[in-house]
Enzyme design. Structure first.
Site: not given
Length: 490
Positions: A159, A183, A84
Site C-alpha cells: 500500500s 507494503s 505516507k
C-alpha cells in the site's frame, strides 16, 4: 553538479553540508518536479509546498546559526522527504486514503515523524496509499490510482505505492511508508527502489493510524540501502507511548565502503520459488544469489515448511485486527458523519459511505472470524499456525545469517489487471507476508529488469533486530554491481 532532483539522500546531505546548495533550493527543485509531473503519477494525496518552504527556510537559518556557534548540526537538516498518508503530521490532513478521514487533521506527530523532524527534515507532502493500507497496488485509494513511474499503465505496488513512486519519480529523495504484509517491500520492488520493513517493535507505531496492530511496521523507502539506513537509524528506538517497542540498541552503521561479507551464510528457501512465478523474477533473484556467492557468502538451501499457510493465516489475523481498529470510525468522535436523526442509521450510513469496498470486505471477513462460534475455528487456529511460521524462521536462523528470496511472484502488473478478483490480488503478497507474521525484518532492493524494462526486486530477511546484517549485505551488493537506477521517463 548533477540536477538537484537526481541527488539521493547521501548526495543531498553532502550538498547541504558543504553549502553548495541551500535547503530552500533543494526543496524548490523537488516541488517543481512534483508540480510538473505529479498529474502523471499521482504519488501524493496532499502536497505541502508552503509548509515545505517555511521548513526549508527555517533549516537554512538554523544551519547558519549552528555553524556560527560551532554546535552539532542535526544530520538531516534541510532534507526534503515525503510521508505516507497513514502517519500523522501535526496540522496536515491524514486521510489514510479514505473518505471517512478526508478532513482529519491530527494535532500531533507520529513518533517516527517527530524523530525525523528533530533531525531536520522538510515535509513535502503526504503520499497516496490503499485505503487504510489495505491493498497491494494503491488502486484502492479514495483519491485516485497511483501510476508506476517506469510504466504509467502499471501499478506501483501497495500500500506504500505513493511513497515508492515518489522516490522513483524523483519527487523526493526518500519517503516513509508502512509495511503490514509487504507494503514497503513490494512497492520498492515494483518501482526499483530500496525499502526496509523493520523488526516488529523496532520503530514506534505511535501516530501510525492502525490497520493490523500486531503486524504494522513503519519503514523507509529511498534509492539505496545506505540511504534507507541513514533514515531508518533515526526512526528506530524505544518509545514509552508504544508498549510494543523494545528497548534494544540501534546498531552501528552497516553500510560502509570497506564492508566484507565473506563467510556470511545466506539461506535460499525452496518454498519461495513456486509454480507460476514469472521466469524472469526467478532468474534475476537466483543470479543475485550467485553474485552474493561470488562476493564470498556461503549459499545454503533452507526450508520454511509452513510458508504455504502464510496467506490464509494473514487474511484471518489482519482483517480481524482491522475489524477492531476500524470500529472507532463511527461518525461520532471524528471523521465523516452522515446526517441522520437515528443513531444507528448515522453509524451505518457514516461507515457505509466513508469506507471503500476493500475495507468493507476486510472488516466483514475479520468480524466473521472473531464472531462467537467461529473464533476458535478460524482466528484461534490462525494464531497457532502463526507460531509455527515464526518457529520456522527461528530454526533457519540457527543455520544462516539472512534469507534471500523474491519480493513478489511478478513484476508490476497493469492497472486494473486483477479487476474484481481480490484473491488474485492477495496472492501478490505471498512472499512478503511470512516476515510480518514472524515479526522479522525484511529489506527489498532492485536486482534487475524484466524484458519490458520493469524493475525486479529481491528481499533479504534477518533475525529479530538484526537489520544491520541486511543493510550490510544489500550495500555490498549495490556497491559491487555498480547499481544505478536511471531516471524513469514520465
Amino acid at each position: 553538479m548533477e540536477k538537484l532532483i537526481d541527488l539521493n539522500v547521501k548526495g543531498a546531505i553532502a550538498a547541504l553540508k558543504s553549502g553548495k546548495v541551500s535547503s530552500r533550493e533543494l526543496t524548490e527543485a523537488f516541488l517543481a518536479r512534483i508540480a510538473g509531473d505529479e498529474a502523471k503519477v499521482h504519488a501524493f494525496i496532499t502536497t505541502t509546498p508552503d509548509l515545505a518552504l517555511e521548513m526549508a527556510d527555517a533549516a537554512d537559518t538554523k544551519r547558519v546559526k549552528l555553524k556560527k556557534e560551532s554546535s552539532v548540526i542535526p544530520p538531516l537538516l534541510g532534507l526534503p522527504i515525503a510521508i505516507k498518508d497513514v502517519l500523522c503530521v501535526d496540522g496536515v490532513r491524514a486521510t489514510c486514503g479514505s473518505k471517512i478521514l478526508e478532513h482529519f487533521r491530527p494535532p500531533f506527530n507520529a513518533t517516527a515523524v517527530e524523530k525525523l523532524l528533530q533531525a531536520g527534515i522538510v515535509v513535502l507532502g503526504k503520499t497516496n496509499t490503499d485505503e487504510f493500507a489495505m491493498g497491494s497496488s494503491t488502486e484502492n485509494s479514495a483519491y485516485g490510482v497511483t501510476h508506476n513511474p517506469w510504466n504509467l499503465t502499471r501499478v506501483p505496488g501497495g500500500s506504500s505505492g505513493g511513497s515508492a513512486a515518489a522516490v522513483a519519480a524523483r519527487f523526493a529523495p526518500a519517503a516513509l511508508g508502512t509495511d503490514t504484509g509487504g507494503s514497503v517491500r513490494q512497492p520498492a520492488s515494483f518501482c526499483g527502489v530500496t525499502g526496509i520493513k523493520p523488526t516488529y517493535g523496532r520503530v514506534s507505531r505511535y501516530g501510525l493510524i492502525a490497520y493490523g496492530s500486531s503486524l504494522d511496521t513503519v519503514g523507509v523507502l529511498a534509492r539505496t540501502a545506505e540511504d534507507v539506513e541513514t533514515i531508518f537509524r533515526l526512526t528506530a528506538g524505544f518509545d514509552e507511548r508504544d508498549a510494543t517497542t523494545v528497548d534494544v540498541p540501534v546498531p552501528d552503521i552497516a553500510c560502509r565502503d570497506d564492508a566484507d561479507i565473506k563467510g556470511m551464510r545466506i539461506g535460499v528457501p525452496k518454498e519461495y520459488f513456486i509454480e507460476g512465478i514469472q521466469p524472469e523474477v526467478e532468474q534475476t533473484v537466483r543470479a543475485a544469489v550467485d553474485t552474493f556467492r561470488e562476493l564470498g557468502a556461503k549459499i545454503v538451501e533452507v526450508s520454511l515448511p509452513h510458508t504455504e499457510y502464510a496467506l490464509p493465516v494473514y487474511y484471518l489475523i489482519a482483517p480481524a485486527e482491522a475489524s477492531a481498529n476500524l470500529a472507532r470510525y463511527d461518525g461520532v468522535r471524528f471523521g465523516l458523519r452522515a446526517s441522520d436523526e437515528n443513531m444507528m442509521q448515522m453509524f451505518t450510513q457514516s461507515r457505509g459511505s466513508g469506507f471503500g469496498p476493500e475495507v468493507k470486505r476486510r472488516i466483514m471477513l475479520g468480524t466473521y472470524a472473531l464472531s462467537a462460534g467461529y473464533y476458535d475455528a478460524y482466528y484461534g487456529q490462525a494464531q497457532k499456525v502463526r507460531k509455527l511460521i515464526k518457529a520456522d524462521f527461528e530454526d533457519v536462523f540457527t543455520l544462516v545469517d539472512a534469507i534471500a528470496a523474491p519480493v513478489a511472484p511478478t513484476t508490476a502488473f497493469k492497472i486494473g489487471g486483477h479487476g474484481d478478483d481480490p484473491l488474485s490480488m492477495y496472492l501478490e503478497d505471498v512472499f512478503t507476508l511470512p516476515a510480518n507474521l514472524a515479526g522479522v525484518p525484511g529489506l527489498a532492493f532492485p536486482a534487475g529488469f524484466d524484458i519490458e524494462g520493469l524493475p525486479i526486486g529481491m528481499q533479504l530477511m534477518g533475525r529479530h533486530f538484526d537489520e544491520e546484517t541486511l543493510f550490510k549485505l544489500a550495500n555490498v551488493f549495490q556497491q559491487n554491481t555498480n547499481w544505478h537506477m536511471e531516471l524513469p521517463e514520465l
